[in-house]
Write a protein that holds these residues in place. Structure first.
Motif: not given
Length: 348
Positions: A210-222
């Motif tokens: 997700a992107k919220f203004g100046g904040v970017n976050a992600n959760l990745l699994g493999g």
């Protein structure tokens, strides 16, 4: 002969000559209309329409000269230089099913008299959210500096993936062909244990971000189906003050193709935008439980940590320099070392 007869004869002769010239006249063919190259701004800068089609085309790439430093970087030498050429071809067309993309990246590395030739760096097809081919997977992404180690082994794979992107939110899943695990860690000089199977393994990755203004976050699994182990990684970046703060954490159930550096790790950095041309990025990472047992489980209590600095400088339009230096300390004898590189790159 009187004057009247002379005038009539002259007029007849002139008419005869004029008629002959009109019959023999050559009429030039109309020139074909010339189609000039048209700019295509639907997919960003640098694209233009291929004449006679509605397909947009873009060429780009770079030339890089780099010198790497580190203990025994090349044989018994502590430094090694190489030159790289990268050329990319990007085509895109609007269709009733969405944007259709075809991408080819060609790369060649030259190391003195030893040249590896030109290889395919990436080659893939995209239609809407579907992507198939040979390309860098989500695990290749990381923090912007050159200190963190947030993936293992090859991150450029043959794969099929689908991503749903709603702008501020995206989610995706991928099925990937994994190659054999290597026996050397990304940690300098550290040999990994464990027993690993051969190539043509299958992996499954999933991401949500997700992107919220100046904040970017992600959760990745493999998940590595051969090793029956997986890894989870989270990355968050935020614009704070004069720069961007980045934080990441990763955990692995056991050694696997996606992550085998340690059982868990945390990394942080702060990319300081000092000027329009200069960015300074200090970073650090701690890796807990780095040894691998016979069953590919992480064992023991040895750990490691890294700290470093990356400096990016834009010399002029299309020409940039990057300098990175990292200090690493791994539990055990001769576990401390310095690594880094100096890079000059011309991009176009």
């Amino acid at each position: 002969m009187n004057i009247k007869s002379l005038l009539i004869g002259s007029a007849a002769a002139l008419a005869a000559v004029s008629g002959a010239q009109a019959a023999d006249a050559i009429v030039a063919a109309e020139p074909e209309p010339l189609e000039y190259v048209r700019v295509c701004d639907a997919f960003g800068t640098g694209f233009f329409y291929i004449p006679g089609t509605e397909t947009c085309l873009k060429f780009d790439g770079y030339i890089r000269f780099q010198t790497d430093f580190g203990r025994d970087k090349s044989g018994t030498s502590d430094w090694n230089s190489f030159t790289r050429a990268q050329f990319n071809i990007d085509t895109r067309t609007d269709t009733e099913l969405g944007a259709l993309r075809g991408y080819i990246g060609l790369r060649g590395d030259a190391n003195n008299d030893s040249s590896r030739g030109v290889n395919v760096d990436q080659a893939f097809i995209e239609l809407g959210g579907l992507k198939v081919g040979y390309y860098y997977n989500w695990w290749d992404d990381g923090l912007s500096g050159e200190t963190d180690i947030l993936s293992s082994n090859k991150t450029r794979l043959n794969a099929v993936r689908y991503t749903y992107d709603a702008g501020s939110f995206y989610v995706g899943v991928a099925v990937e062909e994994l190659e054999a695990l290597r026996s050397t860690s990304n940690l300098t000089g550290l040999v990994k244990g464990g027993s690993f199977e051969g190539p043509n393994n299958v992996g499954i990755s999933g991401i949500i971000g997700a992107k919220f203004g100046g904040v970017n976050a992600n959760l990745l699994g493999g998940y590595d189906t051969d090793q029956e182990n997986g890894a989870i990684r989270a990355i968050i970046t935020a614009d704070i003050g004069p720069g961007t703060f980045g934080l990441s954490g990763v955990w692995a159930s056991g050694a696997n193709n996606y992550y085998e550096e340690s059982e868990w790790a945390v990394a942080a950095e702060y990319a300081i935008k000092a000027t329009d041309k200069l960015t300074i990025t200090p970073g650090a990472q701690y890796l807990g439980t780095i040894d691998i047992g016979a069953n590919n489980d992480f064992v023991g209590d040895r750990d490691a940590w890294r700290a470093g600095l990356t400096v990016d400088y834009k010399i002029t339009q299309g020409l940039s320099a990057k300098v990175a230096a990292n200090y690493q300390d791994v539990d055990g004898p001769n576990g401390d070392s310095w690594t880094g590189f100096v890079r000059l790159q011309r991009s176009f």
